[in-house]
Design an enzyme around this catalytic site. Structure first.
Site, PDB file in Angstrom:
ATOM      1  N   HIS A 325     -21.108 -39.305 -51.948  1.00 50.19           N
ATOM      2  CA  HIS A 325     -22.187 -39.074 -51.168  1.00 50.19           C
ATOM      3  C   HIS A 325     -21.528 -38.038 -49.985  1.00 50.19           C
ATOM      4  O   HIS A 325     -20.366 -37.978 -49.742  1.00 50.19           O
ATOM      5  CB  HIS A 325     -22.900 -39.807 -50.599  1.00 50.19           C
ATOM      6  N   CYS A 343     -17.228 -46.237 -50.109  1.00 52.98           N
ATOM      7  CA  CYS A 343     -17.971 -45.115 -50.657  1.00 52.98           C
ATOM      8  C   CYS A 343     -16.778 -43.926 -50.833  1.00 52.98           C
ATOM      9  O   CYS A 343     -15.834 -43.723 -50.118  1.00 52.98           O
ATOM     10  CB  CYS A 343     -19.097 -44.506 -49.944  1.00 52.98           C
TER      11      CYS A 343
END
Length: 423
Positions: A325, A343
């Site tokens: 992301h 992440c």
């Protein structure tokens, strides 16, 4: 019995032989010869263990057809269900008896086409309509994903409506679940648990493949009191082979399309204590916006690691919340250090490019992280992290992976193959 010799009338001129399938009238032949005559009604010559239309048949017993006239014989018998699928049977050498060699399906109506021949070679015919008893509880199967286009890493799933534990019952179920692909691939089902199966090829699916998934389970006896129910088939295609490889030690992501590198992006991955999982993951979903909170991964509110952030261009790779992301707050560390909570973060522009480049089912592989290896099951699709030989051991059939293709159906063991009308 008539003293006339039993013959098939084949007319010829000299050494000219006329095929039996052709009504021959050359050289002065008559159109009333046996081979050109309409088949007679053979009802009086035929007997069956299921009288036509008078009662239902037991699906666990063979369907049998015989001729009761010593002067006639059976020449062909075919039994098909409402979908046009035929069920295997065998005819005795003397043409007096035919029987199915596989169990019938429960709750199915069969059309039985019978061809006979009398002592003079005259053809006869009879059609029977046989309905089988409905059976007990039904096991429903739901295939995934939905029909559509996916990446080359997308496994096929089968969800069962109730748990199946017995090995023999599992073999019945698995042998009836079909995965056909063009081009052909070597693949196998794996029993994740008693209600879930995954199918994957030995390697990733080929790019631009066509995959059809369907079930032949309907009506099959699985175990005492349990029969197969209907299942909606799915049709899948794959796009280009897109693989993203994230190297946590060099803080870069390399994206390849059909084996050719198309981009290298600076990234940051999980810091110590929150290390990103190593291994192969499959894109599960794409969310243009998601709110990420530390509480979702067990970080107490108010701690130094707590967060509550709006996140854009988020590509999900695990069900527990690992994404690729946009992370504009860590641009200074991207390409240089790992500072995330697990992440893979990148600039907003790079994240949008990645979001628009990949599709559900594409591969995201992480290497050289301090994290554990992605589990095969339970947190998305980690199926590709299991070695092929171990994967094959998860099949209830055990005797080898199946070769699938439009021209070659999934191979079945002898015992399993008998369980359903052929496609």
């Amino acid at each position: 019995m008539s003293p006339r010799p039993r013959t098939r009338t084949v007319l010829s001129c000299g050494l000219l032989l006329v095929p039996l399938a052709v009504s021959a009238t050359a050289c002065g032949g008559s159109s009333s010869e046996p081979l050109s005559a309409n088949p007679y009604d053979a009802a009086d010559q035929i007997t069956s263990n299921t009288p036509d239309g008078t009662r239902t048949a037991d699906p666990n017993k063979p369907l049998e057809v015989s001729v009761k006239d010593d002067e006639a014989r059976l020449t062909d018998v075919t039994a098909t269900d409402a979908s046009g699928r035929s069920i295997r049977g065998e005819l005795t050498a003397d043409g007096k008896h035919w029987r199915t060699t596989v169990p019938l399906a429960a709750g199915v109506r069969y059309t039985v086409q019978i061809s006979t021949e009398d002592e003079d070679g005259n053809p006869g015919s009879k059609t029977l309509h046989v309905a089988t008893k409905g059976g007990g509880d039904r096991l429903q199967v739901t295939f995934g994903p939905d029909s559509g286009e996916y990446g080359v890493g997308q496994p096929v799933t089968a969800k069962l409506s109730r748990e199946v534990k017995d090995p023999q019952a599992r073999a019945v179920v698995e042998s009836a679940l079909k995965v056909d692909s063009t081009p052909r691939v070597q693949g196998s089902w794996y029993w994740v648990d008693g209600k879930t199966l995954h199918f994957r090829p030995k390697e990733y699916w080929p790019a631009h493949a066509a995959i059809e998934v369907h079930s032949n389970l309907e009506g099959l006896k699985i175990s005492k009191g349990l029969y197969g129910g209907p299942a909606k088939p799915v049709k899948l295609t794959t796009g280009d082979k897109v693989v993203a490889i994230t190297d946590a030690s060099s803080h870069t992501m390399t994206v390849l399309r059909n084996g050719r590198q198309i981009n290298t992006l600076p990234v940051t991955t999980g810091k110590p204590g929150f290390d990103t999982r190593n291994g192969v993951k499959v894109v599960l979903a794409k969310e243009s916006f998601v709110r990420m909170t530390s509480g979702s991964i067990g970080i107490p509110e108010g701690s130094s690691d707590s967060y509550d952030l709006p996140v854009y261009w988020a590509t999900r790779v695990t069900t527990s919340g690992e994404y690729v992301h946009a992370a504009p707050w860590s641009v200074g560390s991207q390409g240089a250090a790992n500072v995330s909570h697990g992440c893979t973060g990148m600039s907003t522009g790079d994240a949008q490019w990645f979001f628009n480049t990949v599709r559900v089912g594409d591969i995201v592989k992480v290497v050289n992280s301090g994290g554990d290896t992605m589990a095969p099951f339970g947190n998305g699709f980690g199926d590709w992290n299991m070695p092929w030989q171990e994967w094959r051991e998860g099949s209830a059939l055990r005797n080898g992976a199946a070769t699938t293709g439009a021209a070659e159906r999934q191979r079945e063991p002898a015992d399993a193959a008998r369980l359903r009308p052929e496609v």
